[in-house]
Every structure is written in structure tokens, then in C-alpha cells.
Design a protein around this motif. Structure first.
Motif, PDB file in Angstrom:
ATOM      1  N   PHE A 122      30.445  19.223   9.782  1.00 15.29           N
ATOM      2  CA  PHE A 122      30.470  20.494  10.511  1.00 15.29           C
ATOM      3  C   PHE A 122      31.216  21.577   9.733  1.00 15.29           C
ATOM      4  CE2 PHE A 122      34.087  22.441  12.697  1.00 15.29           C
ATOM      5  CZ  PHE A 122      35.129  21.686  12.200  1.00 15.29           C
ATOM      6  N   LYS A 123      31.972  21.201   8.686  1.00 15.86           N
ATOM      7  CA  LYS A 123      32.751  22.185   7.923  1.00 15.86           C
ATOM      8  C   LYS A 123      31.877  23.265   7.272  1.00 15.86           C
ATOM      9  CE  LYS A 123      37.146  20.845   8.219  1.00 15.86           C
ATOM     10  NZ  LYS A 123      37.122  19.610   9.005  1.00 15.86           N
ATOM     11  N   ASP A 124      30.581  22.970   7.051  1.00 15.62           N
ATOM     12  CA  ASP A 124      29.710  24.001   6.488  1.00 15.62           C
ATOM     13  C   ASP A 124      29.622  25.225   7.409  1.00 15.62           C
ATOM     14  OD1 ASP A 124      28.859  22.667   4.066  1.00 15.62           O
ATOM     15  OD2 ASP A 124      27.709  21.319   5.331  1.00 15.62           O
ATOM     16  N   PRO A 249      36.358  15.632  18.281  1.00  5.61           N
ATOM     17  CA  PRO A 249      37.438  15.083  17.455  1.00  5.61           C
ATOM     18  C   PRO A 249      38.461  16.175  17.132  1.00  5.61           C
ATOM     19  CG  PRO A 249      35.498  15.484  16.104  1.00  5.61           C
ATOM     20  CD  PRO A 249      35.101  15.787  17.521  1.00  5.61           C
ATOM     21  N   VAL A 250      39.720  15.762  17.013  1.00  7.57           N
ATOM     22  CA  VAL A 250      40.792  16.735  16.802  1.00  7.57           C
ATOM     23  C   VAL A 250      41.545  16.438  15.509  1.00  7.57           C
ATOM     24  CG1 VAL A 250      43.018  17.565  17.692  1.00  7.57           C
ATOM     25  CG2 VAL A 250      41.110  17.168  19.274  1.00  7.57           C
ATOM     26  N   ALA A 251      41.512  17.398  14.579  1.00  7.02           N
ATOM     27  CA  ALA A 251      42.366  17.343  13.386  1.00  7.02           C
ATOM     28  C   ALA A 251      43.423  18.427  13.558  1.00  7.02           C
ATOM     29  CB  ALA A 251      41.539  17.538  12.126  1.00  7.02           C
ATOM     30  N   SER A 252      43.114  19.679  13.130  1.00 10.75           N
ATOM     31  CA  SER A 252      44.033  20.789  13.424  1.00 10.75           C
ATOM     32  C   SER A 252      43.880  21.235  14.873  1.00 10.75           C
ATOM     33  CB  SER A 252      43.736  21.975  12.503  1.00 10.75           C
ATOM     34  OG  SER A 252      42.533  22.613  12.901  1.00 10.75           O
ATOM     35  N   GLY A 253      42.745  20.866  15.481  1.00  6.78           N
ATOM     36  CA  GLY A 253      42.478  21.255  16.867  1.00  6.78           C
ATOM     37  C   GLY A 253      41.645  22.517  16.994  1.00  6.78           C
ATOM     38  N   SER A 254      41.367  23.157  15.875  1.00 11.47           N
ATOM     39  CA  SER A 254      40.633  24.427  15.892  1.00 11.47           C
ATOM     40  C   SER A 254      39.245  24.259  16.520  1.00 11.47           C
ATOM     41  CB  SER A 254      40.516  24.964  14.466  1.00 11.47           C
ATOM     42  OG  SER A 254      39.702  26.099  14.436  1.00 11.47           O
ATOM     43  N   GLN A 255      38.523  23.255  16.052  1.00  4.87           N
ATOM     44  CA  GLN A 255      37.153  23.060  16.527  1.00  4.87           C
ATOM     45  C   GLN A 255      37.092  22.936  18.051  1.00  4.87           C
ATOM     46  OE1 GLN A 255      33.480  19.876  16.175  1.00  4.87           O
ATOM     47  NE2 GLN A 255      35.195  19.622  14.836  1.00  4.87           N
ATOM     48  N   LEU A 256      37.982  22.135  18.606  1.00  6.44           N
ATOM     49  CA  LEU A 256      37.954  21.911  20.057  1.00  6.44           C
ATOM     50  C   LEU A 256      38.145  23.225  20.816  1.00  6.44           C
ATOM     51  CD1 LEU A 256      39.377  19.031  22.143  1.00  6.44           C
ATOM     52  CD2 LEU A 256      39.993  21.387  22.746  1.00  6.44           C
ATOM     53  N   ARG A 311      40.567   9.758   7.783  1.00  2.00           N
ATOM     54  CA  ARG A 311      41.343  10.711   6.976  1.00  2.00           C
ATOM     55  C   ARG A 311      40.937  12.153   7.186  1.00  2.00           C
ATOM     56  NH1 ARG A 311      41.813   7.406   1.395  1.00  2.00           N
ATOM     57  NH2 ARG A 311      41.087   5.595   2.518  1.00  2.00           N
ATOM     58  N   SER A 312      39.697  12.388   7.589  1.00  6.91           N
ATOM     59  CA  SER A 312      39.295  13.778   7.825  1.00  6.91           C
ATOM     60  C   SER A 312      39.993  14.357   9.056  1.00  6.91           C
ATOM     61  CB  SER A 312      37.780  13.888   7.973  1.00  6.91           C
ATOM     62  OG  SER A 312      37.321  13.054   9.008  1.00  6.91           O
ATOM     63  N   LEU A 313      40.597  13.473   9.864  1.00  6.02           N
ATOM     64  CA  LEU A 313      41.330  13.952  11.044  1.00  6.02           C
ATOM     65  C   LEU A 313      42.842  13.809  10.858  1.00  6.02           C
ATOM     66  CD1 LEU A 313      39.178  12.391  13.942  1.00  6.02           C
ATOM     67  CD2 LEU A 313      38.927  14.627  12.845  1.00  6.02           C
ATOM     68  N   ALA A 314      43.263  13.427   9.646  1.00  4.16           N
ATOM     69  CA  ALA A 314      44.675  13.078   9.435  1.00  4.16           C
ATOM     70  C   ALA A 314      45.548  14.298   9.160  1.00  4.16           C
ATOM     71  CB  ALA A 314      44.788  12.056   8.307  1.00  4.16           C
ATOM     72  N   ALA A 358      27.756   7.643  11.213  1.00 11.06           N
ATOM     73  CA  ALA A 358      28.822   8.644  11.231  1.00 11.06           C
ATOM     74  C   ALA A 358      29.980   8.213  10.352  1.00 11.06           C
ATOM     75  CB  ALA A 358      29.326   8.833  12.656  1.00 11.06           C
ATOM     76  N   GLU A 359      30.726   9.178   9.902  1.00  9.39           N
ATOM     77  CA  GLU A 359      31.973   8.862   9.197  1.00  9.39           C
ATOM     78  C   GLU A 359      33.023   8.462  10.229  1.00  9.39           C
ATOM     79  OE1 GLU A 359      35.288  11.575   8.662  1.00  9.39           O
ATOM     80  OE2 GLU A 359      33.830  12.859   7.646  1.00  9.39           O
ATOM     81  N   THR A 360      34.219   8.166   9.736  1.00  9.31           N
ATOM     82  CA  THR A 360      35.286   7.692  10.614  1.00  9.31           C
ATOM     83  C   THR A 360      35.585   8.662  11.766  1.00  9.31           C
ATOM     84  OG1 THR A 360      36.766   8.558   8.919  1.00  9.31           O
ATOM     85  CG2 THR A 360      36.437   6.175   8.964  1.00  9.31           C
ATOM     86  N   ALA A 361      35.482   9.967  11.514  1.00  8.69           N
ATOM     87  CA  ALA A 361      35.734  10.937  12.597  1.00  8.69           C
ATOM     88  C   ALA A 361      34.738  10.738  13.737  1.00  8.69           C
ATOM     89  CB  ALA A 361      35.658  12.364  12.069  1.00  8.69           C
ATOM     90  N   GLY A 362      33.488  10.431  13.398  1.00 12.70           N
ATOM     91  CA  GLY A 362      32.476  10.157  14.421  1.00 12.70           C
ATOM     92  C   GLY A 362      32.805   8.875  15.169  1.00 12.70           C
ATOM     93  N   ILE A 388      29.398  14.538  16.761  1.00 14.62           N
ATOM     94  CA  ILE A 388      29.474  13.675  15.576  1.00 14.62           C
ATOM     95  C   ILE A 388      29.496  14.615  14.377  1.00 14.62           C
ATOM     96  CG2 ILE A 388      28.325  11.867  14.237  1.00 14.62           C
ATOM     97  CD1 ILE A 388      29.563  10.998  16.988  1.00 14.62           C
ATOM     98  N   THR A 389      30.683  14.741  13.756  1.00 13.90           N
ATOM     99  CA  THR A 389      30.928  15.877  12.865  1.00 13.90           C
ATOM    100  C   THR A 389      30.816  15.567  11.377  1.00 13.90           C
ATOM    101  OG1 THR A 389      33.254  15.353  13.200  1.00 13.90           O
ATOM    102  CG2 THR A 389      32.356  17.177  14.488  1.00 13.90           C
ATOM    103  N   GLY A 390      30.642  14.295  11.010  1.00 10.68           N
ATOM    104  CA  GLY A 390      30.575  13.994   9.578  1.00 10.68           C
ATOM    105  C   GLY A 390      29.801  12.713   9.298  1.00 10.68           C
ATOM    106  N   ASP A 391      29.375  12.566   8.071  1.00  7.17           N
ATOM    107  CA  ASP A 391      28.424  11.540   7.633  1.00  7.17           C
ATOM    108  C   ASP A 391      29.111  10.276   7.102  1.00  7.17           C
ATOM    109  OD1 ASP A 391      26.400  10.119   6.179  1.00  7.17           O
ATOM    110  OD2 ASP A 391      25.295  11.994   5.946  1.00  7.17           O
TER     111      ASP A 391
HETATM  112  C1  LIG Z   1      37.770  18.944   9.903  1.00  3.49           C
HETATM  113  C2  LIG Z   1      37.036  17.964  10.724  1.00  3.49           C
HETATM  114  C3  LIG Z   1      37.158  17.897  12.127  1.00  3.49           C
HETATM  115  C4  LIG Z   1      38.083  18.689  13.011  1.00  3.49           C
HETATM  116  O1  LIG Z   1      38.587  19.820  12.567  1.00  3.49           O
HETATM  117  P1  LIG Z   1      39.687  20.725  13.256  1.00  3.49           P
HETATM  118  O2  LIG Z   1      40.716  20.917  12.196  1.00  3.49           O
HETATM  119  O3  LIG Z   1      40.244  20.023  14.461  1.00  3.49           O
HETATM  120  O4  LIG Z   1      38.980  21.958  13.583  1.00  3.49           O
HETATM  121  C5  LIG Z   1      36.338  17.001  12.800  1.00  3.49           C
HETATM  122  N1  LIG Z   1      35.500  16.199  12.148  1.00  3.49           N
HETATM  123  C6  LIG Z   1      35.364  16.218  10.816  1.00  3.49           C
HETATM  124  C7  LIG Z   1      34.400  15.277  10.189  1.00  3.49           C
HETATM  125  C8  LIG Z   1      36.123  17.092  10.049  1.00  3.49           C
HETATM  126  O5  LIG Z   1      35.961  17.106   8.738  1.00  3.49           O
END
Ligand SMILES: *Cc1c(COP(=O)(O)O)cnc(C)c1O
Ligand SMILES: [Zn+2]
Length: 422
Positions: A122-124, A249-256, A311-314, A358-362, A388-391
Motif C-alpha cells: 500500500f506504500k505506493d 494493520p498499525v505501524a506508525s498508525g497513520s494508515q488507520l 518488520r514492516s510494522l515494527a 500476504a506478507e507478515t503484516a497481512g 492486506i497491505t503487502g505481498d
Molecule cells: C507501512 C505499512 C503499514 C502501516 O503503516 P502506518 O505507518 O501505520 O501507516 C501496513 N502494512 C504494510 C505492509 C506496511 O508496509
């Protein structure tokens, strides 16, 4: 569609960021003119794009490009498609996931399969919006600190736009994510440290290099808006309506927070019925600062040191963590976290039931959905969407000891039959 022409206070030149009108502080509401700023001068709170939307109709969107640019009237990007860098993310499939629904015990489930983007995450989306805005604001170099997927997206988008890129990654990153960034031939720098170290370094470099647009640092307010397109697409693909529940999924939380913002904007603009929906956050237990704060009933996030295969959510110190808490509490959702073991099982469950790798984030999203169903927080009767945000091709390590050939046999039909037990 209205055209906004703003003037850069620094250079005096005019620029067009579509319906965007100002940057507003999320804490104190203080507004400043559109610029490459990310923190409020009054209170250091994060800045967010504020808009004055024109009259937007479903037909205008439906007749637009087959990419996120069909929503350009809702994004901080130039009004005319011609002026965009040539990146076309978005319009990924929304899959009705009946077999996964049956396995999880829910009635109607959809998977938003964002592995279908140009660099398979989804980063694209966020990078395309950041690049379009950065170009209009006069930047020359596209840069980022990254946990992997962002590195791919920045390096690829810069290559396609003919820009230079500078990408900083933790040196521990998965090999696949290193190679899939390096192949675009920008400047890739591996840093001995974790993501939070890399992020600090980026903030320092952004202050020193005026023409470097660090997509998630100095142009973060624009970048973040790109995640709204996930919300827009889900609603459009459901036939212009909002789902009852969404798991993000939440990494920085921006997407949510931006998926929620996207849903709200569609309701406010009359593009969908503003029906109630609940937003759920998904984390890996090995990096679950937002889930911990949610469960403890706190408003502040205590940073953690990440230790997970996701790791993409770390991100141990998630910038938008407090806003995730606000969003899930306001909408009646929750944040939950799952073990690495559950993540791997969920990757395999999604693959087995829906043919989506899906990748681990999925895996985190699917496993969290399962847990939320089992503990009664997710309503099994409401329409539910999983992001499902990554492959999975980028995180093969996660499953390499788990799956493989059923047997290795000589080239004879009898041997195959025997291996299959026929
Ligand atoms: C970056 C990322 C997210 C979440 O990003 P936020 O920093 O929470 O916006 C989710 N899934 C994947 C695969 C990512 O690379
Ligand atoms: Zn402020």
C-alpha cells in the motif's frame, strides 16, 4: 473541480495542491499556509492537511483514471492529471472472501488486496501523493527512512519520475526488501540501528537538505493523505457504501487514522450514506505499543523495542499512536495483537482459503481479525473488510521452514500416485 492556487511564502511562486487549503495542527487547531512543514510552531503537534472541497460527484470519480488519481479532488495534489509524476497505484481488488469467512466464522468478509500495487504494498499510494505534492512544492530529491515497503515504493516512484532518491533502512532488513529497493538504482543506505534510529537520522538530514522530500518526515502531512484512498476504494468497490467493520494493520498508525478520515469525508460530501462503522487496529505482540496502551486504557503510548517477524510494522514509537486510540475508541473498535506464530498461521490460512499470499503484516491483520472474532469484539454478522497491505514474496523467511513440497520423487507417474496416497 475547483483549482486552488496558493503562493509559497518562501519563493513567492504559485502552486496548485487541488482542494488543500492549509495545514492545521491536530492538537491545537493552529493553521499555517500550505508548505513543507510537519510540526506546529505553537505546540509541536502534528500538522494535517485542511481542505475546501469542491462539488464532487460519484460520476466524476467513476469516469476518472484507473488509479488513486480518480480521487484527486479529495487529495492534496495538483488539479490536472497531466502534471502528475507517472505513478499509478491503487484500484487494487476487493475480494469477497467467502472461504476465509467460513473459516473465521463470519457472515460477509472482504479482503482489500493491496499486494497488487506497483511495488506490491500500500506504500505506493502514500508515496505517489507525497511525490505529487513535493514536486509542486519545489523539491528535487525523494527520500525516506523505511522498514522496507516504503523503501521499495520511494525508489521505484523516484525512478519512474526521473528523480534522485535517498533511502535509509535498518541494516537488519529482510534481504528481499533490500534487493527490491536496490534494483531501482537510487541511493540506498543501510544503517546499523533499528527503525526508530533510522527515523531520527532522517529528521536530522531533512533539516539540513532543503530540497530533499523525506516522504514520511518533512512532507508527512501530504504523504499521510494517500492512505485515504484505501478508504475511498473500499467504499466505491462496495457499491458506494461503508463497511460495518474494518481491520487495519498499525505501524506508525497513520494508515488507520486516514482510512477513517476517508470514510468520514465520503459521508460529509454525500458520496456515501454516513452509516456507522468500527475501526480495529492490528499489531504483532512483539511490537504492540498501541495495543498495550489501548488495553491499559491509556491515552499515551509507551515506546517499545520491536522484536517480531512483522518488520514492516515494527515501529516502537508510533507517531500516530494516540490518534489510533482516539479513532478506535470513537468508532467502537479495538486494538489487538497477535504472536509471530499466529501471524505465520494466518498467512497460511489466507493463502489456503483465498489464494492470496500476504506478507507478515497481512498475517497480523488476519490473525488479529480471528482473535477479535474469538473474543467477541468483532461482530460476525457485520460486513467486514480486512486490509492486506503487502505481498508475501517480500517476506519469504516467515514461511520458509513451514511449507514445501509434499515429496520429492523420481519422474514416474507411479511415484507421484504413491506420494499422493492414490
Ligand atoms: C507501512 C505499512 C503499514 C502501516 O503503516 P502506518 O505507518 O501505520 O501507516 C501496513 N502494512 C504494510 C505492509 C506496511 O508496509
Ligand atoms: Zn498546535
Amino acid at each position: 473541480m475547483t483549482t486552488a492556487v496558493n503562493t509559497s511564502p518562501a519563493t513567492g511562486t504559485a502552486f496548485d495542491l487541488g482542494p488543500a487549503r492549509a495545514l492545521a495542527c491536530r492538537e491545537c487547531g493552529h493553521q499555517i499556509p500550505l508548505a513543507a512543514e510537519f510540526a506546529c510552531a505553537e505546540c509541536f503537534g502534528p500538522l494535517e492537511v485542511a481542505y475546501e472541497f469542491g462539488d464532487i460527484r460519484r460520476e466524476d470519480i467513476e469516469s476518472g483514471p484507473e488509479s488513486i488519481w480518480r480521487y484527486r479532488g479529495l487529495l492534496p495534489v495538483p488539479s490536472t492529471v497531466d502534471t502528475f509524476p507517472n505513478t499509478e497505484p491503487g484500484r487494487t481488488r476487493l475480494v469477497k472472501a467467502d472461504r476465509l469467512a467460513a473459516a473465521l466464522g463470519v457472515k460477509s468478509l472482504w479482503v482489500k488486496d493491496d499486494t497488487g500495487n506497483p511495488t506490491h504494498s500500500f506504500k505506493d499510494r502514500v508515496v505517489a501523493v507525497a511525490l505529487a505534492a513535493a514536486r509542486e512544492l519545489g523539491f528535487k530529491v525523494l527520500a525516506c527512512p523505511s522498514t522496507g515497503n516504503l523503501a521499495n515504493a520511494v525508489a521505484a516512484a523516484a525512478a519512474r519520475a526521473g528523480w534522485e532518491s535517498v533511502v535509509l533502512i535498518p541494516s537488519s532488513l529482510e534481504r528481499a526488501k533490500v534487493l527490491t529497493t536496490a534494483v531501482y538504482d537510487g541511493a540506498l543506505i543501510a544503517v546499523d540501528g533499528n527503525y526508530d534510529d533510522v527515523n531520527r537520522l532522517a529528521t536530522e538530514l531533512a533539516a539540513e537538505h532543503e530540497d530533499w522530500a523525506f516522504v514520511n518526515v518533512n512532507v508527512r502531512p501530504y504523504y499521510a493523505e494517500g492512505s485515504k484512498t484505501l478508504g475511498f476504494e473500499v467504499a466505491e468497490q462496495l457499491g458506494w457504501r461503508l463497511p460495518g467493520q474494518v481491520v487495519v494493520p498499525v505501524a506508525s498508525g497513520s494508515q488507520l487514522t486516514k482510512v477513517d478520515k476517508g470514510f468520514r469525508e465520503l459521508g460529509e460530501l454525500g458520496l456515501v450514506e454516513p452509516t456507522p462503522y468500527r475501526v480495529f487496529g492490528a499489531q504483532a505482540t512483539g511490537c504492540s505499543p498501541v495495543s498495550s496502551a489501548y488495553k491499559a486504557g491509556q491515552d499515551v503510548i509507551s515506546p517499545v523495542k520491536p522484536d517480531t517477524i512483522a518488520r514492516s510494522l515494527a515501529i516502537g514509537a508510533p507517531a500516530d499512536g494516540p490518534y489510533v486510540l482516539d479513532t478506535v475508541r470513537r468508532t467502537g473498535g479495538a486494538v489487538e495483537d497477535v504472536s509471530d506464530q499466529e501471524v505465520v498461521e494466518a498467512i497460511r490460512l489466507l493463502a489456503r482459503t483465498e489464494g492470496i499470499f500476504a506478507e507478515t503484516a497481512g498475517g497480523v491483520t488476519v490473525a488479529t481479525a480471528k482473535k477479535l472474532i474469538d473474543n467477541g469484539k468483532l461482530d460476525p454478522d457485520a460486513d467486514t473488510v480486512l486490509l492486506i497491505t503487502g505481498d508475501g514474496l517480500k517476506t519469504l523467511d516467515a514461511i520458509q521452514d513451514q511449507v514445501g513440497p509434499k515429496a520429492t520423487v523420481p519422474p514416474s507417474a507411479a511415484a507421484v500416485r504413491e506420494a499422493l496416497g492414490y
